[in-house]
Design a protein around this motif. Sequence first.
Motif, short mmCIF file in Angstrom:
data_model
loop_
_atom_site.label_atom_id
_atom_site.label_comp_id
_atom_site.label_asym_id
_atom_site.label_seq_id
_atom_site.Cartn_x
_atom_site.Cartn_y
_atom_site.Cartn_z
N GLN A 228 0.82 -1.35 -0.01
CA GLN A 228 0.21 0.00 -0.13
C GLN A 228 0.89 1.29 -0.25
N CYS A 229 0.83 1.89 -0.83
CA CYS A 229 1.54 3.05 -1.34
C CYS A 229 0.86 4.26 0.20
N LYS B 22 -3.10 3.84 -2.48
CA LYS B 22 -3.14 3.36 -3.17
C LYS B 22 -2.41 1.37 -3.28
N CYS C 87 3.43 8.62 -6.32
CA CYS C 87 4.60 9.37 -5.65
C CYS C 87 5.41 9.27 -4.81
N ILE C 88 6.18 8.78 -5.49
CA ILE C 88 7.99 9.01 -4.99
C ILE C 88 8.50 9.93 -5.01
N CYS D 141 4.86 1.45 1.02
CA CYS D 141 5.47 1.65 0.14
C CYS D 141 5.20 2.82 -0.47
N ARG D 142 5.94 4.03 -1.19
CA ARG D 142 5.58 4.59 -2.35
C ARG D 142 5.23 4.53 -3.51
N CYS D 143 4.17 4.28 -4.49
CA CYS D 143 4.09 3.66 -5.50
C CYS D 143 5.06 5.05 -6.46
#
Length: 135
Positions: free
Chosen positions: A88-89, A94, A132-133, A127-129
């Motif tokens: 999950q971001c 997301k 969105c990174i 995580c970061r998608c």
Amino acid sequence: MKGEYKTKPRNAIIEYLKENADTRFTARDILKAVNADGDNLDRSTIYRNLERLCKDGQLVKYKESDVNATCYQYSEGHGSCHEHTHAQCVVCGKIFHVDNKHLKKAADSMKKEYGIEIDYSKTVIMCRCSDCIDK
Ligand SMILES: [Zn+2]
Ligand SMILES: [Zn+2]
């Protein structure tokens, strides 16, 4: 209102899920969307169908702290949500349905070192998608 025009609840819900496979949604979102199409489903029908879809592995359910509600996401084309891991971001929320092969190596070495086995179906990796990174 004549009954024959009424879509079966499950179909109406799946229809919505498919259209929104990339986004998270709450039971309330579904209730609103389905009934906007002229159906008249009540909250408990929605919940009952969502629970069943989760049980069948077509849907992943998770708690979302920022909206303080249970969110759902459809697993179209990713197989059963009981059999893979989710990421999950932390920025946009997301959910990604992650194949367990990516975790196999880590799982094997954790098993060796700590004697533990990952419960993939209950694991959520934060995580970061890619969108969105850089944020
Ligand atoms: Zn899944
Ligand atoms: Zn994101």
